[in-house]
Design a protein around this motif. Structure first.
Motif, mmCIF file in Angstrom:
data_model
loop_
_atom_site.group_PDB
_atom_site.id
_atom_site.type_symbol
_atom_site.label_atom_id
_atom_site.label_comp_id
_atom_site.label_asym_id
_atom_site.label_seq_id
_atom_site.Cartn_x
_atom_site.Cartn_y
_atom_site.Cartn_z
ATOM 1 N N THR A 182 0.864 -1.209 0.039
ATOM 2 C CA THR A 182 0.068 0.004 -0.034
ATOM 3 C C THR A 182 0.920 1.489 0.024
ATOM 4 O O THR A 182 0.568 2.243 -0.524
ATOM 5 C CB THR A 182 -0.842 0.001 1.378
ATOM 6 O OG1 THR A 182 -1.904 -1.139 1.338
ATOM 7 C CG2 THR A 182 -1.952 1.226 1.331
ATOM 8 N N ILE A 183 1.723 1.260 0.887
ATOM 9 C CA ILE A 183 2.900 2.599 0.663
ATOM 10 C C ILE A 183 3.502 2.601 -0.588
ATOM 11 O O ILE A 183 3.732 3.795 -0.942
ATOM 12 C CB ILE A 183 3.847 2.387 1.889
ATOM 13 C CG1 ILE A 183 3.291 2.266 3.398
ATOM 14 C CG2 ILE A 183 5.000 3.380 1.837
ATOM 15 C CD1 ILE A 183 4.073 1.998 4.513
ATOM 16 N N VAL A 262 -9.706 0.967 4.479
ATOM 17 C CA VAL A 262 -10.238 2.261 4.401
ATOM 18 C C VAL A 262 -9.103 3.164 3.592
ATOM 19 O O VAL A 262 -9.337 3.785 2.745
ATOM 20 C CB VAL A 262 -10.401 3.034 5.610
ATOM 21 C CG1 VAL A 262 -10.851 4.566 5.502
ATOM 22 C CG2 VAL A 262 -11.955 2.264 6.240
ATOM 23 N N VAL A 263 -7.776 2.956 3.997
ATOM 24 C CA VAL A 263 -6.694 3.547 3.402
ATOM 25 C C VAL A 263 -6.395 3.413 2.015
ATOM 26 O O VAL A 263 -6.158 4.148 1.195
ATOM 27 C CB VAL A 263 -5.236 3.476 4.283
ATOM 28 C CG1 VAL A 263 -4.277 3.827 3.636
ATOM 29 C CG2 VAL A 263 -5.500 4.185 5.526
ATOM 30 N N VAL A 264 -6.606 1.946 1.578
ATOM 31 C CA VAL A 264 -6.380 1.465 0.453
ATOM 32 C C VAL A 264 -7.485 1.908 -0.603
ATOM 33 O O VAL A 264 -7.179 2.373 -1.698
ATOM 34 C CB VAL A 264 -6.419 -0.328 0.233
ATOM 35 C CG1 VAL A 264 -6.323 -0.719 -1.273
ATOM 36 C CG2 VAL A 264 -5.121 -0.586 1.059
ATOM 37 N N SER A 265 -8.646 2.251 -0.016
ATOM 38 C CA SER A 265 -9.978 2.454 -0.660
ATOM 39 C C SER A 265 -9.400 4.186 -1.137
ATOM 40 O O SER A 265 -9.925 4.479 -2.198
ATOM 41 C CB SER A 265 -11.111 2.764 -0.025
ATOM 42 O OG SER A 265 -11.431 1.336 0.161
ATOM 43 N N ILE A 266 -9.168 4.940 -0.130
ATOM 44 C CA ILE A 266 -8.655 6.048 -0.397
ATOM 45 C C ILE A 266 -7.619 6.302 -1.416
ATOM 46 O O ILE A 266 -7.780 7.019 -2.323
ATOM 47 C CB ILE A 266 -8.238 6.997 0.879
ATOM 48 C CG1 ILE A 266 -9.305 7.024 1.828
ATOM 49 C CG2 ILE A 266 -7.664 8.355 0.492
ATOM 50 C CD1 ILE A 266 -8.831 7.625 3.270
ATOM 51 N N CYS A 267 -6.760 5.424 -1.478
ATOM 52 C CA CYS A 267 -5.468 5.478 -2.371
ATOM 53 C C CYS A 267 -6.080 5.163 -3.812
ATOM 54 O O CYS A 267 -5.840 5.683 -4.873
ATOM 55 C CB CYS A 267 -4.541 4.448 -2.108
ATOM 56 S SG CYS A 267 -3.211 4.265 -3.331
ATOM 57 N N GLY A 268 -7.256 4.130 -4.035
ATOM 58 C CA GLY A 268 -7.847 3.804 -5.257
ATOM 59 C C GLY A 268 -8.560 4.842 -5.854
ATOM 60 O O GLY A 268 -8.647 5.318 -6.965
ATOM 61 N N MET A 296 -4.790 -0.886 -12.990
ATOM 62 C CA MET A 296 -4.635 0.117 -12.013
ATOM 63 C C MET A 296 -5.512 0.026 -10.766
ATOM 64 O O MET A 296 -5.089 0.376 -9.760
ATOM 65 C CB MET A 296 -4.319 1.509 -12.451
ATOM 66 C CG MET A 296 -3.211 1.577 -13.741
ATOM 67 S SD MET A 296 -2.736 3.035 -14.187
ATOM 68 C CE MET A 296 -1.717 3.549 -12.570
ATOM 69 N N ILE A 297 -6.897 -0.171 -11.032
ATOM 70 C CA ILE A 297 -7.729 0.188 -10.099
ATOM 71 C C ILE A 297 -8.330 -1.197 -9.574
ATOM 72 O O ILE A 297 -8.404 -1.430 -8.384
ATOM 73 C CB ILE A 297 -8.975 0.893 -10.713
ATOM 74 C CG1 ILE A 297 -8.526 2.314 -11.353
ATOM 75 C CG2 ILE A 297 -10.187 0.954 -9.812
ATOM 76 C CD1 ILE A 297 -8.025 3.174 -10.136
ATOM 77 N N PHE A 302 -9.671 -4.970 -5.199
ATOM 78 C CA PHE A 302 -9.871 -6.262 -4.572
ATOM 79 C C PHE A 302 -9.232 -6.508 -3.194
ATOM 80 O O PHE A 302 -9.402 -7.182 -2.307
ATOM 81 C CB PHE A 302 -9.390 -7.331 -5.532
ATOM 82 C CG PHE A 302 -10.318 -7.681 -6.544
ATOM 83 C CD1 PHE A 302 -11.343 -8.710 -6.182
ATOM 84 C CD2 PHE A 302 -10.334 -7.462 -7.860
ATOM 85 C CE1 PHE A 302 -12.390 -8.939 -6.869
ATOM 86 C CE2 PHE A 302 -11.412 -7.850 -8.778
ATOM 87 C CZ PHE A 302 -12.333 -8.492 -8.236
ATOM 88 N N CYS A 303 -7.801 -5.731 -3.083
ATOM 89 C CA CYS A 303 -7.041 -5.775 -2.100
ATOM 90 C C CYS A 303 -7.968 -5.052 -0.619
ATOM 91 O O CYS A 303 -7.865 -5.565 0.435
ATOM 92 C CB CYS A 303 -5.709 -4.886 -2.078
ATOM 93 S SG CYS A 303 -4.476 -5.945 -3.038
ATOM 94 N N ALA A 304 -8.592 -4.007 -1.026
ATOM 95 C CA ALA A 304 -9.434 -3.382 -0.079
ATOM 96 C C ALA A 304 -10.507 -4.214 0.434
ATOM 97 O O ALA A 304 -10.850 -4.477 1.715
ATOM 98 C CB ALA A 304 -9.904 -2.104 -0.771
ATOM 99 N N LEU A 305 -11.065 -4.799 -0.642
ATOM 100 C CA LEU A 305 -12.278 -5.943 -0.103
ATOM 101 C C LEU A 305 -11.750 -7.139 0.786
ATOM 102 O O LEU A 305 -12.293 -7.538 1.667
ATOM 103 C CB LEU A 305 -12.749 -6.600 -1.392
ATOM 104 C CG LEU A 305 -13.896 -5.623 -2.081
ATOM 105 C CD1 LEU A 305 -14.548 -6.543 -3.213
ATOM 106 C CD2 LEU A 305 -15.041 -5.116 -1.162
#
Length: 405
Positions: A182-183, A262-268, A296-297, A302-305
């Protein structure tokens, strides 16, 4: 071998003929029966008395530990093979024939004095974020594979496989590895500032939150491992039911995976905003747009889910241990699928796909012609367009679409 406590009591009690004699031996027979039961339990004989509390599974049918171990061992084995291949691919980048060929071509274009510049554009040596993620994922699969192998061999959940799988494997290594991925996404997104309205502090604050979550999960997992290994309880079910540190670890990991989702969703959302805000994106064909979004999306989505799914299962298990102590989520089929296997398989494959390309300097992108490479090295970089990598991706996908049609 079967041992009947009542027969032993009657043999040792003598067995009178009348009711009076039988009543006289009632107390002594009960005492002998208790001793016989204890003797049978200590020596492993069969008895009809079961003193072990049986917890009801709240997550569907209960799987045997051997079956769970076999499935988990197959999953980690396949992932380990894939990760090993990709790790060798990334670390062999600078001595591959492709790089050597491009290095020679660069020497012909720019001359011997610019040889070092061309090499730096072709590959990146040393320790990078992509290679670190591959190494961490490779170690994770090794640790989990050993845990599953022990579960297959023993057909029980003991201190060793529980520590390797739940505490070290999923609690420390997996969480840390996925946070690194994620980073990495945030680092890539932060360099693409075109059309972005976020402040720079966002790209510092959100990764920092993930770092704090990683530290919290790691500390709780270490404490749980110490309490488990130093304790005298050999029954993992009993430890899970009575240990306060296990409940604390459950709720901390649940919050950690939830925050991560949540953070991964924001990044997406940031990535999608940057792609859709490109002036040339509306002119791209629909097929090329789908390719861009998929590349890219979809991995981020899928990671966020997957992170949210694991967080939900851990929260449900924590609530179950508070509200219904006689039931558990950690032995059913749903727990293995929803908390263990899917949140391991999906993010691992998505991250491997998203970082599939070798590390390159910004001036060198796969598929760029030598003419463009010469112009990039001859002219100064245009820092007014830091979203150049996405422009290049759109052009590449458009060219690929035209070439295939």
């Amino acid at each position: 071998m079967s041992l009947d406590a009542s027969s032993i009591a009657m043999e040792r009690g003598g067995g009178g003929d009348g009711d009076t004699e039988a009543s006289a031996y009632t107390g002594e027979s009960m005492m002998y029966a208790q001793h016989a039961t204890i003797y049978a339990q200590q020596n492993g004989y069969y008895t009809d008395v079961d003193t072990t509390p049986q917890l009801q599974s709240a997550a569907g049918p209960t799987l045997t530990f051997r079956i769970s171990g076999i499935v988990g061992l197959c999953i980690t084995g396949i992932l380990w093979i894939i990760v090993s291949w990709r790790l060798l691919y990334h670390y062999s980048g600078w001595w591959s024939k492709c790089c050597k060929k491009k290095e020679q071509q660069g020497q012909e274009i720019l001359g011997e004095e610019d040889e070092e510049v061309v090499i730096n554009h072709l590959r990146t040596d040393g320790f990078t974020m992509k290679r670190l993620l591959h190494i961490m994922l490779w170690i994770t699969m090794i640790v989990q594979g050993v845990g599953y192998a022990d579960m297959v061999g023993t057909d029980v959940s003991n201190k060793l496989n529980y520590t390797l799988l739940d505490i070290v494997g999923r609690g420390i290594l997996e969480f840390t590895t996925f946070v690194i991925g994620t980073i990495h996404w945030f680092n890539v997104t932060s360099k693409a500032r075109a059309g972005a309205s976020e402040k720079k502090v966002t790209f510092t604050l959100l990764p920092l939150i993930l770092v704090f979550a990683t530290v919290a999960v790691t500390v709780c997992s270490i404490f749980e491992a110490v309490v488990l290994l130093a304790g005298h309880s050999e029954d993992i079910h009993e430890f899970r039911s009575t240990s306060k540190i296990h409940r604390i670890t459950l709720i901390v990991e649940s919050f950690g995976w939830g925050i991560h989702a949540v953070v991964v969703s924001i990044c997406g959302g940031m990535v999608y905003k940057r792609i859709s805000s490109l002036p040339t994106f509306s002119q791209v064909r629909s097929r090329a747009k789908r390719n861009i979004i998929t590349k890219m999306i979809i991995p981020i989505f899928f990671c966020a889910l997957s992170y949210a799914l694991r967080s939900a299962w851990m929260a449900a298990d924590f609530a179950s241990r508070i509200l219904r102590p006689d039931s558990t989520f950690e032995s059913g089929l749903g727990w293995w699928i929803g908390n263990c296997w899917i949140p391991t398989i999906v993010p691992s494959m998505m991250l491997l796909y998203s970082i599939r390309k070798r590390d390159r300097e910004p001036g060198m992108i796969d598929g760029v012609s030598e003419t463009l490479l010469q112009r990039i090295n001859a002219e100064p970089q245009d820092y007014d367009d830091p979203f150049q990598s996405f422009h290049t991706l759109i052009i590449e996908d458009e060219n690929a679409t035209i070439g295939s049609s």
